[in-house]
Structure formats: C-alpha cells, structure tokens
Design a protein around this motif. Structure first.
Motif, PDB file in Angstrom:
ATOM      1  N   PRO A   8       0.806  -1.228   0.000  1.00 45.99           N
ATOM      2  CA  PRO A   8       0.000   0.000   0.000  1.00 45.99           C
ATOM      3  C   PRO A   8       0.839   1.278   0.000  1.00 45.99           C
ATOM      4  O   PRO A   8       0.532   2.219  -0.742  1.00 45.99           O
ATOM      5  N   TYR A   9       1.908   1.333   0.781  1.00 44.85           N
ATOM      6  CA  TYR A   9       2.722   2.550   0.796  1.00 44.85           C
ATOM      7  C   TYR A   9       3.396   2.766  -0.552  1.00 44.85           C
ATOM      8  O   TYR A   9       3.558   3.899  -0.999  1.00 44.85           O
ATOM      9  N   GLN A  10       3.759   1.676  -1.241  1.00 44.10           N
ATOM     10  CA  GLN A  10       4.399   1.790  -2.548  1.00 44.10           C
ATOM     11  C   GLN A  10       3.421   2.325  -3.593  1.00 44.10           C
ATOM     12  O   GLN A  10       3.816   3.052  -4.503  1.00 44.10           O
ATOM     13  N   ARG A  11       2.155   1.970  -3.460  1.00 47.66           N
ATOM     14  CA  ARG A  11       1.139   2.489  -4.386  1.00 47.66           C
ATOM     15  C   ARG A  11       0.990   3.997  -4.214  1.00 47.66           C
ATOM     16  O   ARG A  11       0.837   4.733  -5.191  1.00 47.66           O
ATOM     17  N   ILE A  12       1.048   4.465  -2.965  1.00 45.04           N
ATOM     18  CA  ILE A  12       0.968   5.902  -2.708  1.00 45.04           C
ATOM     19  C   ILE A  12       2.172   6.601  -3.313  1.00 45.04           C
ATOM     20  O   ILE A  12       2.032   7.624  -3.997  1.00 45.04           O
ATOM     21  N   VAL A  13       3.364   6.039  -3.089  1.00 42.25           N
ATOM     22  CA  VAL A  13       4.591   6.608  -3.648  1.00 42.25           C
ATOM     23  C   VAL A  13       4.473   6.687  -5.163  1.00 42.25           C
ATOM     24  O   VAL A  13       4.745   7.733  -5.773  1.00 42.25           O
ATOM     25  N   GLN A  14       4.044   5.607  -5.791  1.00 41.47           N
ATOM     26  CA  GLN A  14       3.925   5.577  -7.248  1.00 41.47           C
ATOM     27  C   GLN A  14       2.889   6.582  -7.741  1.00 41.47           C
ATOM     28  O   GLN A  14       3.101   7.267  -8.739  1.00 41.47           O
ATOM     29  N   ALA A  51       5.038   6.107   3.234  1.00 44.08           N
ATOM     30  CA  ALA A  51       5.117   6.578   1.848  1.00 44.08           C
ATOM     31  C   ALA A  51       5.805   7.940   1.784  1.00 44.08           C
ATOM     32  O   ALA A  51       6.663   8.172   0.924  1.00 44.08           O
ATOM     33  N   LEU A  52       5.447   8.843   2.702  1.00 44.49           N
ATOM     34  CA  LEU A  52       6.079  10.165   2.714  1.00 44.49           C
ATOM     35  C   LEU A  52       7.564  10.071   3.017  1.00 44.49           C
ATOM     36  O   LEU A  52       8.366  10.804   2.431  1.00 44.49           O
ATOM     37  N   ALA A  53       7.936   9.158   3.914  1.00 44.17           N
ATOM     38  CA  ALA A  53       9.361   8.961   4.220  1.00 44.17           C
ATOM     39  C   ALA A  53      10.113   8.500   2.968  1.00 44.17           C
ATOM     40  O   ALA A  53      11.216   8.967   2.683  1.00 44.17           O
ATOM     41  N   GLU A  54       9.506   7.610   2.215  1.00 42.35           N
ATOM     42  CA  GLU A  54      10.106   7.127   0.962  1.00 42.35           C
ATOM     43  C   GLU A  54      10.229   8.266  -0.051  1.00 42.35           C
ATOM     44  O   GLU A  54      11.262   8.432  -0.706  1.00 42.35           O
TER      45      GLU A  54
END
Length: 112
Positions: A8-14, A51-54
């Motif tokens: 889920p966090y990767q989807r936000i990043v993308q 996600a924000l950290a990434e």
C-alpha cells in the motif's frame, strides 16, 4: 510489476510520482494532510507516513513540522525516466506541428 503487487505505501509513492510526472503536482504544491491521504487511499496513517518517508528519501517531497508535506521544485527530475522524457518530447513536437498547421491554414484562408 502491477499495482496489485505493490505494498500500500508503494502504491501511494507511485501515485504521487505519477501525478508529478503528469504535471498534476508541481513544485511547492502542498500535499493533503496525512489523515486526508489515509482516507483517500483507504490505509492507516502510518502507511501514509511510510510513503512520505520514501518520497522524502527519493527527493520528491519535503516536509515542515506543523505545516505539511510539499512537492520539491526538483521533483520532476527525481521522477523523470526515459519514457517520460520521450513523451514530453513528443508532446512538444505535436504542439509545434499544431502551431505550424494553424499558421498554414490561416495563411490559406487569407489567400482565398
């Protein structure tokens, strides 16, 4: 890798990167709050924080305590890839050709 394969966090990043790449998010644009993003994506606030950290680590966003997270001016460079550059070049060429065609048609109308 499909969107379903991503955490889920990767989807936000993308998604944020895609919005920057497409010009929907620009330098210094403020992102919604963690709570708003969590509601939008249907995830926990901790997932948004990850996600924000990434995105910070990749140089896409910067954050100010108490003010929120913002898109970096240089974010386009951070998310730019060869495909995006090729699409941008094609868009520029299409715009140039459209402008030329409109001038030619206008000149033709003047002669008629």
């Amino acid at each position: 890798m499909t969107a379903e394969d991503l955490q889920p966090y990767q989807r936000i990043v993308q998604d944020v990167k895609d919005q920057v790449r497409l010009g929907r998010l620009k330098g210094n644009d403020k992102l919604p709050s963690t709570r708003e993003l969590a509601d939008h994506y249907g995830v926990a606030p901790g997932t948004v924080q990850r996600a924000l950290a990434e995105l910070r680590a990749e140089g896409v966003v910067y954050s100010h305590q108490g003010r929120g997270s913002f898109i970096r001016e240089s974010a386009v460079d951070a998310v730019d890839d060869p495909t995006s550059r090729a699409v941008k070049r094609l868009e520029e060429k299409v715009a140039d050709l459209t402008e030329r065609l409109e001038r030619l048609e206008a000149d033709g109308d003047k002669r008629s």
